[in-house]
Design a protein around this motif. Structure first.
Motif, PDB file in Angstrom:
ATOM      1  N   THR A 277       0.860  -1.183   0.000  1.00  0.00           N
ATOM      2  CA  THR A 277       0.000   0.000   0.000  1.00  0.00           C
ATOM      3  C   THR A 277       0.898   1.235   0.000  1.00  0.00           C
ATOM      4  N   VAL A 278       0.331   2.359  -0.356  1.00  0.00           N
ATOM      5  CA  VAL A 278       1.098   3.603  -0.352  1.00  0.00           C
ATOM      6  C   VAL A 278       1.623   3.884   1.053  1.00  0.00           C
ATOM      7  N   ASN A 279       0.753   3.741   2.047  1.00  0.00           N
ATOM      8  CA  ASN A 279       1.157   4.036   3.423  1.00  0.00           C
ATOM      9  C   ASN A 279       2.258   3.095   3.904  1.00  0.00           C
ATOM     10  N   ARG A 280       2.168   1.833   3.532  1.00  0.00           N
ATOM     11  CA  ARG A 280       3.166   0.870   3.973  1.00  0.00           C
ATOM     12  C   ARG A 280       4.533   1.208   3.367  1.00  0.00           C
ATOM     13  N   ILE A 281       4.558   1.526   2.090  1.00  0.00           N
ATOM     14  CA  ILE A 281       5.819   1.864   1.429  1.00  0.00           C
ATOM     15  C   ILE A 281       6.395   3.150   2.018  1.00  0.00           C
ATOM     16  N   VAL A 282       5.541   4.128   2.263  1.00  0.00           N
ATOM     17  CA  VAL A 282       6.001   5.391   2.858  1.00  0.00           C
ATOM     18  C   VAL A 282       6.566   5.141   4.249  1.00  0.00           C
TER      19      VAL A 282
END
Length: 355
Positions: free
Chosen positions: A183-188
């Motif tokens: 997910t975007v949040n996980r990668i960030v």
């Protein structure tokens, strides 16, 4: 917490699976007494196991100091805390319930001492998760156990060598489930942990971070998958907005094959093998697994229990040595950077330094 009397760091070492190569690695590492003069080594394990392996691999003289607690550890010798007093036998080269129980007992004692600031760092030797889970049902790895002990919701598996530093967005996830876990949040979140670790743990002021794609050719503009367009590119943009020098997504094969990785301080891979295969190829026996994002320094050699060579005297110690040295380096970097941060003078609203 360092040893104030001797000005040497206390580094704990867990023996790992007593049926694997852990005991041999300890014996061969500390045969050279000079290493024990650089820090205070505290082994969580069993002196009986050390004696058994010493005879098996034909080491005539191996000295250590048996202690009851980390407070009694002294420099110049390997200090052993008996964590497995009821050990019945050792099945060299075979997984066993005894091996799992011994690993759990040593790990719990080491983590307890770490929580009470009796250690400055911990090097965990490899265990067999399947046998450990017979005694610790929810055990998924050293990293997760330490994160829980120190109440840290997120951490980063970071592989470190002189040539390469690679962090993983997903760790031990089946290949078929990797995409669903991105997910975007996980990668960030993982990217921020990598960025902060480079600054705090490795003293890099403005680290450059490369983010890899998931699919072949990084999706080839959506022809071979859309995760790059839908998720990873947005995550890179958010990292940049947060002040991180992040670039990507890069096709993994070309990134490593063309030596592009040399232009960056660290690499963020999407999954385990994407990062670990090139890392192990380049690092050989010198790679170290470091857990970034937890308040306690933990490292580990980048290999497993290796039952197939246990007791044969052929195990290489370089990764263990590097894990020890990295633990000391990170502890000192964190201490130095924390001190520098504390000594920074506050600024006024106009940006001038208050006096």
């Amino acid at each position: 917490m360092s040893n104030r009397n001797h000005n040497l760091l206390r580094i704990g070492i867990t023996l790992g699976d007593v049926n694997g190569i852990g005991p041999e690695l300890v014996i061969k590492t500390f045969l050279d007494g000079r290493i024990s003069n650089q820090f205070i080594p505290i082994l969580y394990g069993s002196s009986r196991v050390l004696n058994i392996y010493r005879k098996v691999i034909k080491i005539n003289k191996f000295h250590y100091n048996v202690i009851q607690s980390a407070d009694q550890a002294v420099p110049g010798k390997l200090n052993v805390i008996e964590c497995v007093p009821d050990l019945e036998r050792v099945d060299i080269g075979k997984p066993s319930e005894i091996g799992g129980k011994a690993a759990v007992q040593a790990l719990h004692k080491a983590i307890e001492d770490a929580q009470h600031q009796k250690l400055d760092g911990l090097v965990t030797l490899p265990v067999n998760k399947a046998v450990v889970q017979q005694f610790e049902a929810d055990f998924t790895g050293h990293t997760e156990m330490l994160a829980k002990a120190f109440n840290v919701p997120e951490n980063l598996m970071l592989m470190v060598s002189e040539e390469l530093k690679v962090g993983m967005v997903t760790n031990h996830v089946p290949v078929k489930d990797i995409s669903a876990n991105l997910t975007v949040n996980r990668i960030v979140t993982k990217g921020m942990l990598l960025h902060e670790s480079m600054i705090k743990d490795f003293s890099l002021q403005k680290p450059m971070i490369a983010v890899l794609g998931l699919n072949p050719h990084a999706g080839d503009n959506g022809l071979i998958g859309t995760e790059e367009q839908d998720i990873i590119t947005e995550a890179v943009q958010k990292l940049q907005e947060a002040g991180v020098n992040a670039m990507g997504p890069y096709p993994a094969d070309g990134y490593f094959g063309s030596l592009t990785y040399r232009k960056f301080d660290a690499t963020l891979a999407m999954y385990h093998d994407q990062g670990l295969i090139p890392f192990k190829l380049m690092s050989g026996y010198t790679g170290v697994n470091f857990t970034a994002g937890i308040p306690f320094v933990r490292t580990s050699p980048d290999h497993g229990v290796a039952y197939d060579i246990a007791g044969k005297g052929t195990a290489h110690t370089e990764s263990v040595r590097q894990a020890i040295y990295l633990a000391m380096d990170v502890f000192r970097n964190r201490s130095m950077n924390a001190e520098l941060t504390e000594n920074v003078l506050p600024t006024t609203e106009k940006g001038t330094t208050e006096k």
